[in-house]
Structure formats: C-alpha cells, structure tokens
Write an enzyme that holds these catalytic residues in place. Structure first.
Site, short mmCIF file in Angstrom:
data_model
loop_
_atom_site.label_atom_id
_atom_site.label_comp_id
_atom_site.label_asym_id
_atom_site.label_seq_id
_atom_site.Cartn_x
_atom_site.Cartn_y
_atom_site.Cartn_z
NE ARG A 1 -3.79 -2.45 2.27
CZ ARG A 1 -4.68 -1.52 1.96
NH1 ARG A 1 -5.16 -1.45 0.73
NH2 ARG A 1 -5.10 -0.65 2.85
NE ARG B 1 -3.75 2.43 0.85
CZ ARG B 1 -3.56 3.75 0.80
NH1 ARG B 1 -2.41 4.25 0.42
NH2 ARG B 1 -4.51 4.56 1.16
CD GLU C 1 -11.64 3.10 -2.45
OE1 GLU C 1 -11.52 1.91 -2.84
OE2 GLU C 1 -10.95 3.59 -1.54
#
Length: 183
Positions: A119, A76, A84
């Site tokens: 992540r 990330r 998004e």
C-alpha cells in the site's frame, strides 16, 4: 594562511549546501494540503484521483487521474491508526473517512513511502484539508506511534481532553493492542 582560508571556505560551502538540502527536505515533508493541485505532479510524490472505495478508517482505494482501466491504488493513511472493523469504534472510523472522502470524490495523496503490504503510505488531501489530521481532531483514530508529526500528536491530545469520538469511551482500546490480543 591561504590553506586555512581555503579549508574554511570549503567548510562554509558544505555547511550551506547541507542547510539548503535540510530546508528543502523539511519543506517537502511539511507540505500542506491547501497548496496541492493536479498540476503539482511534477516529480513530487503527489497522486490525485477519485476515491473508489473506503476499506476502513485508515485505508482507501484510489483511481489515479489519467489512468483509464487501470487497477486502483491501495492507500494507507500515514501516521494514523484506526480501530479495526471488528473492533469497537472501527465502523465509526470507516464511516467518518467515507464521509470525508466519499466514493467518487477527488483527493490528492502526498505519498511518503510504501508499506510491507504494497500500500502507498500518504496524507490524503481533499478541498485543502488534511483528512488524516481531521480524523485525529474528530477523535476517530490514534496517532501512529512509530511515526507521528507533532501536529497530529497535538490533535489527538485535544480530542482526548475534549472526549471527542472514541475518546468518550474510557475503555477504548488502541488498535495495535487489539491486534496483538486477537493474534
């Protein structure tokens, strides 16, 4: 008199140690992408490898160097927030990251931490460039509000004022507001 001198000396030593530690930590946290190489992986939080997939504008998968047949790592991008995929400008942000870090390209990640989803959080470096910063400069992402270095804030402000990328859309919605609205 000696007691004061000893106390002063101890305070001075402690202060110097604290300053040295602070400088070392600042240097580690402000490490630039242009001096990262595979052989820098000596306990520093650096992972280099090949991009296997770009999920969206702020997440990718990486196959680390030297780890054959292992699962790819989820990365990330630190201190940025991309729209998004089901949000306006989301596909453009993903495509921009795909262009900067295409599948098979070699990148190095300056790892900061791990998020609640497992992540790794980090800055992605390729060819001496900080890709997190480039995404901000090109107007594809927002500076992450909880934690964002000043160079990233400056890049976002310049992209906004120049109306680059999503900033050309006066109705562009921050991803955290979009997620809150969609529930």
């Amino acid at each position: 008199m000696q007691r004061i001198s000893f106390s002063f000396a101890m305070a001075t030593v402690i202060l110097l140690m604290a300053c040295c530690y602070g400088i070392a930590m600042a240097a580690r946290n402000n490490r630039n992408c242009d001096n990262i190489r595979a052989d820098d992986e000596n306990g520093e939080s650096v992972i280099c490898g090949r991009v296997t997939f770009v999920n969206d504008g702020d997440t990718l998968r990486l196959s680390p160097d030297g780890r054959r047949n292992s699962a790819s790592l989820r990365i990330r991008l630190l201190e940025i927030d991309a729209p998004e995929l089901n949000q306006r400008h989301g596909a453009e942000a993903r495509d921009a990251l795909r262009y900067m870090a295409p599948t098979g390209s070699r990148v190095c990640i300056l790892i900061d931490n791990e998020d609640i989803y497992g992540r790794l959080l980090g800055r992605v470096c390729r060819g001496g460039a900080d890709l997190n910063l480039r995404l901000l400069e090109d107007g594809h992402v927002w500076c992450y509000r909880g934690r964002c270095r000043s160079a990233y804030r400056t890049a976002e402000l310049q992209a906004r004022s120049s109306r680059r990328g999503l900033w050309s859309d006066p109705t562009a919605q921050a991803p955290w507001l979009f997620r809150k609205q969609k529930g």
